[in-house]
Motif scaffolding. Structure first.
Motif, PDB file in Angstrom:
ATOM      1  N   GLY A  30     -35.509  22.149   8.764  1.00 47.19           N
ATOM      2  CA  GLY A  30     -35.705  23.422   7.922  1.00 47.19           C
ATOM      3  C   GLY A  30     -34.526  23.916   7.465  1.00 47.19           C
ATOM      4  N   LEU A  31     -33.290  23.256   7.669  1.00 53.30           N
ATOM      5  CA  LEU A  31     -31.799  23.641   7.125  1.00 53.30           C
ATOM      6  C   LEU A  31     -31.727  23.248   5.537  1.00 53.30           C
ATOM      7  CD1 LEU A  31     -29.738  22.641  10.354  1.00 53.30           C
ATOM      8  CD2 LEU A  31     -30.668  24.729   9.536  1.00 53.30           C
ATOM      9  N   PHE A  32     -32.286  24.089   4.794  1.00 53.72           N
ATOM     10  CA  PHE A  32     -32.244  23.756   3.441  1.00 53.72           C
ATOM     11  C   PHE A  32     -32.175  25.338   2.786  1.00 53.72           C
ATOM     12  CE2 PHE A  32     -36.669  23.118   4.102  1.00 53.72           C
ATOM     13  CZ  PHE A  32     -37.160  24.078   3.637  1.00 53.72           C
ATOM     14  N   GLU A  33     -31.753  25.363   1.385  1.00 53.87           N
ATOM     15  CA  GLU A  33     -31.893  26.529   0.751  1.00 53.87           C
ATOM     16  C   GLU A  33     -33.028  26.516  -0.169  1.00 53.87           C
ATOM     17  OE1 GLU A  33     -28.939  29.434  -1.879  1.00 53.87           O
ATOM     18  OE2 GLU A  33     -28.242  27.718  -1.326  1.00 53.87           O
ATOM     19  N   PRO A  34     -34.021  27.599   0.131  1.00 56.42           N
ATOM     20  CA  PRO A  34     -35.236  27.380  -0.754  1.00 56.42           C
ATOM     21  C   PRO A  34     -35.017  28.442  -2.117  1.00 56.42           C
ATOM     22  CG  PRO A  34     -35.494  29.257   0.991  1.00 56.42           C
ATOM     23  CD  PRO A  34     -34.039  28.495   1.167  1.00 56.42           C
ATOM     24  N   PHE A  35     -35.248  27.674  -3.114  1.00 51.72           N
ATOM     25  CA  PHE A  35     -35.236  28.629  -4.460  1.00 51.72           C
ATOM     26  C   PHE A  35     -36.950  28.660  -5.102  1.00 51.72           C
ATOM     27  CE2 PHE A  35     -31.153  27.046  -4.149  1.00 51.72           C
ATOM     28  CZ  PHE A  35     -30.316  27.973  -4.642  1.00 51.72           C
ATOM     29  N   ASP A  36     -37.080  29.812  -5.387  1.00 51.64           N
ATOM     30  CA  ASP A  36     -38.635  30.122  -5.699  1.00 51.64           C
ATOM     31  C   ASP A  36     -38.685  29.892  -7.277  1.00 51.64           C
ATOM     32  OD1 ASP A  36     -41.438  30.371  -5.550  1.00 51.64           O
ATOM     33  OD2 ASP A  36     -41.091  32.680  -5.561  1.00 51.64           O
ATOM     34  N   ILE A  37     -38.198  28.876  -7.676  1.00 52.04           N
ATOM     35  CA  ILE A  37     -38.063  28.779  -9.191  1.00 52.04           C
ATOM     36  C   ILE A  37     -38.100  26.999  -9.311  1.00 52.04           C
ATOM     37  CG2 ILE A  37     -36.783  30.583  -9.924  1.00 52.04           C
ATOM     38  CD1 ILE A  37     -34.150  28.666 -10.058  1.00 52.04           C
ATOM     39  N   TRP A  38     -38.341  26.609 -10.534  1.00 54.56           N
ATOM     40  CA  TRP A  38     -38.577  25.327 -10.911  1.00 54.56           C
ATOM     41  C   TRP A  38     -37.116  24.732 -11.127  1.00 54.56           C
ATOM     42  CZ3 TRP A  38     -43.067  23.252  -9.907  1.00 54.56           C
ATOM     43  CH2 TRP A  38     -44.267  23.990  -9.885  1.00 54.56           C
ATOM     44  N   TYR A  39     -36.683  23.562 -10.682  1.00 56.74           N
ATOM     45  CA  TYR A  39     -35.401  23.169 -11.049  1.00 56.74           C
ATOM     46  C   TYR A  39     -35.080  22.721 -12.255  1.00 56.74           C
ATOM     47  CZ  TYR A  39     -31.252  20.185 -10.765  1.00 56.74           C
ATOM     48  OH  TYR A  39     -30.057  19.651 -11.307  1.00 56.74           O
ATOM     49  N   GLN A  40     -36.372  22.233 -13.034  1.00 59.32           N
ATOM     50  CA  GLN A  40     -36.178  21.760 -14.338  1.00 59.32           C
ATOM     51  C   GLN A  40     -36.018  22.928 -15.221  1.00 59.32           C
ATOM     52  OE1 GLN A  40     -40.215  20.110 -15.279  1.00 59.32           O
ATOM     53  NE2 GLN A  40     -41.104  22.094 -15.325  1.00 59.32           N
ATOM     54  N   ASP A  41     -36.158  24.333 -14.789  1.00 57.38           N
ATOM     55  CA  ASP A  41     -35.799  25.420 -15.692  1.00 57.38           C
ATOM     56  C   ASP A  41     -34.607  25.850 -15.518  1.00 57.38           C
ATOM     57  OD1 ASP A  41     -38.578  25.557 -16.559  1.00 57.38           O
ATOM     58  OD2 ASP A  41     -39.176  27.131 -15.018  1.00 57.38           O
ATOM     59  N   THR A  42     -33.793  25.241 -14.631  1.00 58.68           N
ATOM     60  CA  THR A  42     -32.403  25.671 -14.573  1.00 58.68           C
ATOM     61  C   THR A  42     -31.602  24.581 -14.914  1.00 58.68           C
ATOM     62  OG1 THR A  42     -31.883  24.042 -12.225  1.00 58.68           O
ATOM     63  CG2 THR A  42     -32.972  26.322 -12.179  1.00 58.68           C
ATOM     64  N   TRP A  43     -31.929  23.380 -15.575  1.00 60.63           N
ATOM     65  CA  TRP A  43     -31.279  22.440 -16.147  1.00 60.63           C
ATOM     66  C   TRP A  43     -30.946  22.664 -17.575  1.00 60.63           C
ATOM     67  CZ3 TRP A  43     -31.645  18.661 -20.129  1.00 60.63           C
ATOM     68  CH2 TRP A  43     -30.888  17.460 -20.075  1.00 60.63           C
ATOM     69  N   LYS A  54     -30.897  21.680  -1.241  1.00 56.57           N
ATOM     70  CA  LYS A  54     -31.722  22.969  -2.096  1.00 56.57           C
ATOM     71  C   LYS A  54     -33.043  22.572  -2.292  1.00 56.57           C
ATOM     72  CE  LYS A  54     -27.468  24.632  -2.772  1.00 56.57           C
ATOM     73  NZ  LYS A  54     -26.789  25.511  -2.125  1.00 56.57           N
ATOM     74  N   ARG A  55     -34.003  23.401  -1.915  1.00 55.77           N
ATOM     75  CA  ARG A  55     -35.442  23.077  -2.343  1.00 55.77           C
ATOM     76  C   ARG A  55     -35.957  24.033  -3.249  1.00 55.77           C
ATOM     77  NH1 ARG A  55     -40.110  24.543   1.864  1.00 55.77           N
ATOM     78  NH2 ARG A  55     -39.673  26.546   0.601  1.00 55.77           N
ATOM     79  N   TYR A  56     -36.331  23.356  -4.449  1.00 58.51           N
ATOM     80  CA  TYR A  56     -36.991  24.181  -5.570  1.00 58.51           C
ATOM     81  C   TYR A  56     -38.487  23.895  -5.597  1.00 58.51           C
ATOM     82  CZ  TYR A  56     -32.202  24.698  -7.477  1.00 58.51           C
ATOM     83  OH  TYR A  56     -30.863  25.109  -7.663  1.00 58.51           O
ATOM     84  N   LEU A  57     -39.095  24.492  -6.333  1.00 57.90           N
ATOM     85  CA  LEU A  57     -40.612  24.486  -6.329  1.00 57.90           C
ATOM     86  C   LEU A  57     -41.093  22.853  -6.654  1.00 57.90           C
ATOM     87  CD1 LEU A  57     -41.521  27.682  -7.994  1.00 57.90           C
ATOM     88  CD2 LEU A  57     -41.761  26.999  -5.770  1.00 57.90           C
ATOM     89  N   ALA A  95     -24.845  12.503   5.046  1.00 59.02           N
ATOM     90  CA  ALA A  95     -26.399  13.422   4.986  1.00 59.02           C
ATOM     91  C   ALA A  95     -25.908  14.466   5.926  1.00 59.02           C
ATOM     92  CB  ALA A  95     -27.412  12.330   5.409  1.00 59.02           C
ATOM     93  N   LEU A  96     -25.373  14.379   7.178  1.00 57.55           N
ATOM     94  CA  LEU A  96     -25.595  15.405   8.144  1.00 57.55           C
ATOM     95  C   LEU A  96     -24.396  16.445   7.805  1.00 57.55           C
ATOM     96  CD1 LEU A  96     -25.508  13.338  11.442  1.00 57.55           C
ATOM     97  CD2 LEU A  96     -27.036  15.303  10.727  1.00 57.55           C
ATOM     98  N   ARG A  97     -23.523  15.929   6.913  1.00 53.37           N
ATOM     99  CA  ARG A  97     -22.272  16.979   6.628  1.00 53.37           C
ATOM    100  C   ARG A  97     -22.987  17.775   5.420  1.00 53.37           C
ATOM    101  NH1 ARG A  97     -18.144  13.718   6.892  1.00 53.37           N
ATOM    102  NH2 ARG A  97     -18.923  12.427   4.972  1.00 53.37           N
ATOM    103  N   ALA A  98     -23.951  17.201   4.537  1.00 52.33           N
ATOM    104  CA  ALA A  98     -24.440  18.108   3.441  1.00 52.33           C
ATOM    105  C   ALA A  98     -25.501  18.991   4.045  1.00 52.33           C
ATOM    106  CB  ALA A  98     -25.080  16.826   2.357  1.00 52.33           C
ATOM    107  N   VAL A  99     -26.156  18.768   4.989  1.00 55.27           N
ATOM    108  CA  VAL A  99     -26.948  19.525   5.478  1.00 55.27           C
ATOM    109  C   VAL A  99     -26.330  20.696   6.041  1.00 55.27           C
ATOM    110  CG1 VAL A  99     -28.712  19.985   7.361  1.00 55.27           C
ATOM    111  CG2 VAL A  99     -29.074  17.879   5.905  1.00 55.27           C
ATOM    112  N   GLU A 100     -25.342  20.437   6.865  1.00 56.35           N
ATOM    113  CA  GLU A 100     -24.406  21.419   7.671  1.00 56.35           C
ATOM    114  C   GLU A 100     -23.785  22.337   6.612  1.00 56.35           C
ATOM    115  OE1 GLU A 100     -22.232  18.548  10.053  1.00 56.35           O
ATOM    116  OE2 GLU A 100     -23.963  18.720  11.604  1.00 56.35           O
TER     117      GLU A 100
END
Length: 105
Positions: free
Chosen positions: A90-103, A43-46, A33-38
């Motif tokens: 607070g160490l995540f990449e924010p995306f201002d879109i819906w993940y379901q729209d990227t699938w 990623k945080r989607y809407l 988990a730490l490795r993934a964060v670092e």
């Protein structure tokens, strides 16, 4: 609240002490988990958090994950831990879109 997860009223810093507490509590899952964060793989989607794993992306919502470890064992996987750490620090990449729209099937 659990001392490992201080909550929204206090932001954590991903320092050596915090890392050690996570690894002591969660062993190898904590390390992954730490490795993934670092490495910036949370990623945080809407609509969801997504953790990029070795072979796929895994959707995490609250205490649920789409990975096979969670589905078969029904307990906290390292993807859920990564999201908790990312939320606390607070160490995540924010995306201002819906993940379901990227699938794409």
């Amino acid at each position: 609240m659990n001392e490992l997860w201080p909550g929204a009223d206090r932001e954590c810093i991903l320092d050596a002490e915090y890392r050690d507490r996570i690894v002591r509590a969660h062993r190898e899952r904590g390390r992954k988990a730490l490795r993934a964060v670092e490495e910036g793989r949370v990623k945080r989607y809407l609509d969801f958090f997504v953790v990029v794993g070795r072979s796929d992306e895994y959707v995490v919502e609250a205490d649920f994950c789409t990975c096979s470890d969670f589905v078969f064992r029904g307990c906290e996987c390292w993807h859920i831990l990564a999201v908790r750490i990312a939320e606390e620090t607070g160490l995540f990449e924010p995306f201002d879109i819906w993940y379901q729209d990227t699938w794409k099937p």
